[in-house]
Design a protein around this motif. Structure first.
Motif, PDB file in Angstrom:
ATOM      1  N   PRO A 120     -27.306  17.718  29.340  1.00 26.50           N
ATOM      2  CA  PRO A 120     -26.340  18.344  30.505  1.00 26.50           C
ATOM      3  C   PRO A 120     -24.960  17.801  31.422  1.00 26.50           C
ATOM      4  CG  PRO A 120     -28.769  17.452  30.995  1.00 26.50           C
ATOM      5  CD  PRO A 120     -28.437  17.105  29.748  1.00 26.50           C
ATOM      6  N   ARG A 121     -25.466  16.560  31.262  1.00 22.92           N
ATOM      7  CA  ARG A 121     -24.329  15.816  32.118  1.00 22.92           C
ATOM      8  C   ARG A 121     -23.496  15.104  31.314  1.00 22.92           C
ATOM      9  NH1 ARG A 121     -29.157  15.183  34.465  1.00 22.92           N
ATOM     10  NH2 ARG A 121     -29.883  13.200  33.790  1.00 22.92           N
ATOM     11  N   ALA A 122     -23.631  14.802  29.637  1.00 21.56           N
ATOM     12  CA  ALA A 122     -22.449  14.406  28.849  1.00 21.56           C
ATOM     13  C   ALA A 122     -22.280  15.257  27.736  1.00 21.56           C
ATOM     14  CB  ALA A 122     -23.204  12.847  28.549  1.00 21.56           C
ATOM     15  N   SER A 123     -20.615  14.807  27.360  1.00 23.81           N
ATOM     16  CA  SER A 123     -20.062  14.656  26.207  1.00 23.81           C
ATOM     17  C   SER A 123     -20.671  14.094  25.033  1.00 23.81           C
ATOM     18  CB  SER A 123     -18.834  15.486  26.032  1.00 23.81           C
ATOM     19  OG  SER A 123     -18.336  16.042  26.258  1.00 23.81           O
ATOM     20  N   GLU A 124     -20.961  14.128  23.580  1.00 26.23           N
ATOM     21  CA  GLU A 124     -21.197  12.909  22.632  1.00 26.23           C
ATOM     22  C   GLU A 124     -20.283  12.744  21.667  1.00 26.23           C
ATOM     23  OE1 GLU A 124     -24.904  11.376  20.592  1.00 26.23           O
ATOM     24  OE2 GLU A 124     -25.395  13.542  22.018  1.00 26.23           O
ATOM     25  N   MET A 125     -20.097  11.551  21.210  1.00 28.75           N
ATOM     26  CA  MET A 125     -19.311  10.978  20.652  1.00 28.75           C
ATOM     27  C   MET A 125     -19.818  10.380  19.460  1.00 28.75           C
ATOM     28  SD  MET A 125     -15.481   9.640  19.710  1.00 28.75           S
ATOM     29  CE  MET A 125     -16.106   7.860  20.659  1.00 28.75           C
ATOM     30  N   MET A 126     -19.914  10.978  18.017  1.00 23.05           N
ATOM     31  CA  MET A 126     -21.061  10.076  17.236  1.00 23.05           C
ATOM     32  C   MET A 126     -20.255  10.015  15.939  1.00 23.05           C
ATOM     33  SD  MET A 126     -23.892  13.643  16.389  1.00 23.05           S
ATOM     34  CE  MET A 126     -24.194  14.581  17.904  1.00 23.05           C
ATOM     35  N   PHE A 127     -20.855   8.659  15.517  1.00 20.69           N
ATOM     36  CA  PHE A 127     -19.862   8.108  14.559  1.00 20.69           C
ATOM     37  C   PHE A 127     -20.678   7.320  13.411  1.00 20.69           C
ATOM     38  CE2 PHE A 127     -18.903   3.625  12.115  1.00 20.69           C
ATOM     39  CZ  PHE A 127     -17.976   3.708  12.485  1.00 20.69           C
ATOM     40  N   VAL A 128     -20.365   8.434  11.983  1.00 20.20           N
ATOM     41  CA  VAL A 128     -22.145   7.799  11.460  1.00 20.20           C
ATOM     42  C   VAL A 128     -21.560   6.932  10.410  1.00 20.20           C
ATOM     43  CG1 VAL A 128     -22.398   8.154   8.790  1.00 20.20           C
ATOM     44  CG2 VAL A 128     -22.302  10.371  10.385  1.00 20.20           C
ATOM     45  N   GLY A 129     -22.801   5.339  10.371  1.00 16.43           N
ATOM     46  CA  GLY A 129     -22.122   4.039  10.517  1.00 16.43           C
ATOM     47  C   GLY A 129     -23.347   4.017   9.088  1.00 16.43           C
ATOM     48  N   LYS A 130     -23.487   5.196   8.279  1.00 18.37           N
ATOM     49  CA  LYS A 130     -24.364   4.800   7.738  1.00 18.37           C
ATOM     50  C   LYS A 130     -24.571   6.385   6.455  1.00 18.37           C
ATOM     51  CE  LYS A 130     -27.761   2.550   4.478  1.00 18.37           C
ATOM     52  NZ  LYS A 130     -29.115   1.470   4.492  1.00 18.37           N
ATOM     53  N   GLY A 131     -24.631   6.439   5.512  1.00 12.90           N
ATOM     54  CA  GLY A 131     -25.486   7.441   4.403  1.00 12.90           C
ATOM     55  C   GLY A 131     -24.408   8.607   4.918  1.00 12.90           C
ATOM     56  N   VAL A 132     -25.320  10.084   5.013  1.00 11.58           N
ATOM     57  CA  VAL A 132     -24.112  12.016   4.929  1.00 11.58           C
ATOM     58  C   VAL A 132     -25.251  12.521   5.642  1.00 11.58           C
ATOM     59  CG1 VAL A 132     -23.943  13.670   3.537  1.00 11.58           C
ATOM     60  CG2 VAL A 132     -24.000  11.342   2.303  1.00 11.58           C
ATOM     61  N   VAL A 133     -24.862  12.824   6.700  1.00 10.34           N
ATOM     62  CA  VAL A 133     -25.409  13.325   7.928  1.00 10.34           C
ATOM     63  C   VAL A 133     -24.629  14.371   8.043  1.00 10.34           C
ATOM     64  CG1 VAL A 133     -25.986  13.716  10.155  1.00 10.34           C
ATOM     65  CG2 VAL A 133     -26.186  11.207   9.364  1.00 10.34           C
ATOM     66  N   ILE A 134     -25.570  16.069   8.588  1.00  8.73           N
ATOM     67  CA  ILE A 134     -25.022  16.911   8.887  1.00  8.73           C
ATOM     68  C   ILE A 134     -25.184  17.202  10.553  1.00  8.73           C
ATOM     69  CG2 ILE A 134     -25.414  20.044   9.273  1.00  8.73           C
ATOM     70  CD1 ILE A 134     -26.130  19.691   5.840  1.00  8.73           C
ATOM     71  N   ALA A 135     -24.256  17.446  11.246  1.00 12.91           N
ATOM     72  CA  ALA A 135     -24.282  17.662  12.511  1.00 12.91           C
ATOM     73  C   ALA A 135     -23.787  18.861  12.767  1.00 12.91           C
ATOM     74  CB  ALA A 135     -23.143  16.003  13.262  1.00 12.91           C
ATOM     75  N   GLY A 136     -24.204  19.519  13.999  1.00 14.64           N
ATOM     76  CA  GLY A 136     -23.547  20.852  14.698  1.00 14.64           C
ATOM     77  C   GLY A 136     -23.837  21.128  15.805  1.00 14.64           C
ATOM     78  N   PHE A 137     -23.997  22.056  16.911  1.00 15.61           N
ATOM     79  CA  PHE A 137     -23.702  22.159  17.634  1.00 15.61           C
ATOM     80  C   PHE A 137     -23.792  24.246  18.207  1.00 15.61           C
ATOM     81  CE2 PHE A 137     -19.065  21.227  18.513  1.00 15.61           C
ATOM     82  CZ  PHE A 137     -18.301  21.994  19.140  1.00 15.61           C
ATOM     83  N   ILE A 138     -24.341  24.161  18.808  1.00  7.85           N
ATOM     84  CA  ILE A 138     -23.677  26.019  19.215  1.00  7.85           C
ATOM     85  C   ILE A 138     -23.437  25.752  20.493  1.00  7.85           C
ATOM     86  CG2 ILE A 138     -25.615  27.689  19.536  1.00  7.85           C
ATOM     87  CD1 ILE A 138     -27.232  26.141  17.908  1.00  7.85           C
ATOM     88  N   ASP A 139     -22.539  26.567  20.207  1.00  2.97           N
ATOM     89  CA  ASP A 139     -21.691  27.694  22.177  1.00  2.97           C
ATOM     90  C   ASP A 139     -21.966  28.578  22.852  1.00  2.97           C
ATOM     91  OD1 ASP A 139     -20.745  29.895  20.729  1.00  2.97           O
ATOM     92  OD2 ASP A 139     -18.691  29.539  21.274  1.00  2.97           O
ATOM     93  N   THR A 140     -22.018  28.768  23.619  1.00  4.29           N
ATOM     94  CA  THR A 140     -22.652  29.770  24.836  1.00  4.29           C
ATOM     95  C   THR A 140     -22.781  31.039  24.326  1.00  4.29           C
ATOM     96  OG1 THR A 140     -20.311  30.077  25.941  1.00  4.29           O
ATOM     97  CG2 THR A 140     -21.969  28.333  26.728  1.00  4.29           C
ATOM     98  N   LYS A 141     -21.931  31.113  22.961  1.00  4.72           N
ATOM     99  CA  LYS A 141     -21.468  32.481  22.623  1.00  4.72           C
ATOM    100  C   LYS A 141     -22.398  32.657  21.466  1.00  4.72           C
ATOM    101  CE  LYS A 141     -16.837  33.499  24.590  1.00  4.72           C
ATOM    102  NZ  LYS A 141     -15.927  33.738  24.407  1.00  4.72           N
ATOM    103  N   SER A 142     -23.238  31.351  20.742  1.00  7.00           N
ATOM    104  CA  SER A 142     -24.277  31.688  19.669  1.00  7.00           C
ATOM    105  C   SER A 142     -22.856  31.273  18.753  1.00  7.00           C
ATOM    106  CB  SER A 142     -24.996  32.791  19.962  1.00  7.00           C
ATOM    107  OG  SER A 142     -26.053  32.831  20.953  1.00  7.00           O
ATOM    108  N   GLN A 143     -22.027  30.799  18.606  1.00  3.20           N
ATOM    109  CA  GLN A 143     -21.186  30.726  17.272  1.00  3.20           C
ATOM    110  C   GLN A 143     -21.966  28.623  16.788  1.00  3.20           C
ATOM    111  OE1 GLN A 143     -17.216  31.100  17.795  1.00  3.20           O
ATOM    112  NE2 GLN A 143     -16.692  30.154  15.789  1.00  3.20           N
TER     113      GLN A 143
END
Length: 220
Positions: free
Chosen positions: A112-135
């Protein structure tokens, strides 16, 4: 003269209100946490005496070790804040490490209090987020890729590879907080109002709890 004085007082009040409505800027270049002062309650942590600050305050090994993924979700997240990493104090930052075993998952949650920046150091990752319109905004990330999650939005991670995956994150808050749907709804200790809500949800969806059997993770 009286009119001008009243106008100045009015402007001064407005200025003070506008200042209160914003986050305070740093008054010093650095302010490592002073963990010895236990009875001071402020929005953050008290600062060390400048004469006692050392280079060690700005180094942490808290993310150097692989997390324990021997659990149902086959994942582990280590969050390091100013409480553990003194040099982060007043900078509005936290750091984290997420380890995902094969088929590992981080369930949908929000900060609730932060944006997040992800950096993949190893492997293959699926990352996703859902906005307030359910997109849904979802991408497959490989080593070296970066993904951004806006503040307060639900997001998740899946290991989409055939080896352990590691993701490092920087969060834009000294205390990002976490809201987890699965923990809130299915925690071992649930309040009576929450039990009633769960019963209503299951009855309206025509899905009883005894019909939930196996959870299968999919590789994309």
């Amino acid at each position: 003269m009286i009119f001008w004085t009243k106008k100045c007082i009015h402007l001064n009040i407005l200025f003070r209100k506008s200042i209160r409505g914003k986050d305070s800027d740093n008054l010093y270049d650095v302010c490592p946490t002073d963990t010895t002062r236990k009875n001071v309650f402020i929005n953050g942590y008290p600062c060390k005496n400048p004469a006692q600050i050392t280079a060690s305050d700005f180094k942490s090994s808290g993310l150097s070790k692989e997390g324990d993924t021997d659990n149902f979700q086959r994942s582990s997240t280590t969050l390091v804040t100013a409480a553990e990493f003194a040099g982060l104090n007043t900078l509005g930052l936290s750091v984290a490490r997420t380890d995902l075993d094969v088929d590992g998952v981080i369930m949908p949650h929000a900060h609730p209090r932060a944006s997040e920046m992800m950096f993949v150091g190893k492997g293959v990752v699926i990352a996703g987020f859902i906005d307030t319109k359910s997109q849904v905004f979802q991408k497959t990330l490989k080593q070296g890729d970066v993904f951004i999650v806006p503040r307060g939005l639900l997001h998740y991670n899946l290991n989409s590879g055939f080896e352990l995956a590691t993701v490092y994150s920087v969060l834009s808050s000294q205390n990002p907080g976490m809201l987890s749907i699965s923990d809130a709804m299915f925690a071992p200790v649930v309040s009576e109002p929450m039990r009633d809500l769960m019963k209503k949800l299951f009855s309206r969806s025509n899905l009883g709890t005894n019909q939930i059997k196996n959870v299968t993770s999919f590789r994309y």
